[in-house]
Design an enzyme around this catalytic site. Structure first.
Site, mmCIF file in Angstrom:
data_model
loop_
_atom_site.group_PDB
_atom_site.id
_atom_site.type_symbol
_atom_site.label_atom_id
_atom_site.label_comp_id
_atom_site.label_asym_id
_atom_site.label_seq_id
_atom_site.Cartn_x
_atom_site.Cartn_y
_atom_site.Cartn_z
ATOM 1 N N LYS A 175 0.837 -1.196 0.000
ATOM 2 C CA LYS A 175 0.000 0.000 0.000
ATOM 3 C C LYS A 175 0.872 1.245 0.000
ATOM 4 C CE LYS A 175 -4.142 -1.862 2.225
ATOM 5 N NZ LYS A 175 -5.053 -1.755 3.390
ATOM 6 N N HIS A 244 -6.552 -13.336 3.502
ATOM 7 C CA HIS A 244 -6.233 -12.487 4.651
ATOM 8 C C HIS A 244 -6.190 -13.292 5.952
ATOM 9 C CE1 HIS A 244 -5.235 -8.291 4.523
ATOM 10 N NE2 HIS A 244 -5.756 -8.093 5.723
ATOM 11 N N ARG A 247 -2.722 -14.384 6.202
ATOM 12 C CA ARG A 247 -1.898 -13.238 6.628
ATOM 13 C C ARG A 247 -2.054 -12.996 8.131
ATOM 14 N NH1 ARG A 247 0.385 -8.098 5.022
ATOM 15 N NH2 ARG A 247 -0.644 -6.300 5.997
ATOM 16 N N TYR A 279 -3.004 -7.547 16.942
ATOM 17 C CA TYR A 279 -2.485 -8.901 17.133
ATOM 18 C C TYR A 279 -2.018 -9.141 18.562
ATOM 19 C CZ TYR A 279 -2.846 -9.068 12.108
ATOM 20 O OH TYR A 279 -3.336 -9.015 10.824
#
Length: 304
Positions: A175, A244, A247, A279
């Protein structure tokens, strides 16, 4: 009661403004207008005044009603953002003198933690059942997604010069057009090597994309999502399998073992560490599970 014809004209003018001045996509414009329609339907149901006379108190009531009907905080946040933009436009045109949405905040939504796989689930998912070309490609993609924590958009953009198998590394464009170099795990290296050996069966030599379809063209993100969902069904994996989630699993497992949040931030390509901090909640859940099983004063009684 409102003048519905004037209200409709104002919404049409706002639509043209979004399209011609703001140059928003048709998809974005559709969302803006849908938000306005949702509020306007509630205005009519409750026989309240239209856009020109809508008050902050009335709007707070409408937001409360919609929330009570199950509309999420996130959706209401977007709806209020649409309303603020709409009223800014109306004020600019001197059609109204107030913006009733300015001071209203949407109800907070509970933060949803990302879904992950545990290592045993992943080991089972990543057991390659055969050496068919389609299988080799799909498992190379899954291994790389989990090994290096790539976004699916980064995966499909990969060209062959981006992967250095001798150095076990991959260069990705993330990104904000930011490039980062990531390590590739041993099993992912082997899976990619196996795939690249047979890739010429499908793709011409000048096709630079790492992952291609059976027609030899670069894969789309949607194609990757469908293939992973397919393998989730075949393997009987608990919960959906999607890029995802691999990921998320990568990030959670690295943090769980290293407790190095900055390193995980760099690996994921997050510009703001607050994005990575979600996380830590997953890691804390794991620590609590270990604590409850290991601490003599924390364990539940056998008959609990």
């Amino acid at each position: 009661m409102s003048d519905s014809s004037t209200d409709a004209l104002w919404q049409l003018a706002f639509k043209r403004y979004l399209e011609t001045e703001k140059h928003y996509s048709a998809h974005t414009v559709k969302h803006y207008l849908r938000d306005l329609s949702r509020v306007y339907e509630q205005l009519e149901l409750e026989q309240l005044s239209g856009w020109a006379s809508l008050t902050e108190k009335q709007l707070r009531h409408i937001i409360s009603v919609l929330h009570g009907q199950g509309v999420s905080g996130r959706s209401l946040h977007r709806l209020l953002s649409s309303l603020r933009s709409f009223y800014r436009f109306l004020v600019r045109e001197n059609w109204v003198s107030h913006n009733p949405a300015l001071a209203i905040q949407a109800p907070k939504s509970s933060k949803r933690l990302p879904k992950t796989f545990d290592p045993d689930q992943l080991n089972e998912l990543l057991k390659r059942p055969d050496d068919e070309p389609l299988t080799l490609r799909d498992f190379a993609m899954m291994e790389l997604l989990y090994s290096s924590g790539l976004r699916v958009s980064e995966l499909v953009q990969l060209n062959q010069q981006d992967i250095d198998l001798a150095d076990a590394s991959v260069r990705v464009l993330g990104k904000g057009q930011k490039t980062r170099v990531l390590p590739i795990g041993r099993l992912a290296v082997q899976a990619i090597e196996d795939w690249l050996k047979i890739k010429p069966l499908w793709a011409k030599s000048q096709e630079d994309a790492v992952f291609v379809s059976q027609s030899g063209r670069r894969l789309s993100t949607r194609s990757v999502e469908l293939r992973l969902a397919h393998w989730g069904r075949i393997k009987g994996t608990q919960g959906q399998v999607y890029p995802h989630r691999l990921r998320h699993s990568f990030a959670s497992h690295i943090l769980e073992s290293s407790h190095d949040l900055r390193a995980v931030q760099e690996l994921l390509g997050h510009s703001d560490i607050s994005t990575t901090q979600i996380y830590t909640h997953l890691d804390f859940q794991h620590l609590m599970s270990v604590y409850e099983q290991a601490h003599p004063r924390a364990r539940r009684k056998a008959d609990d």
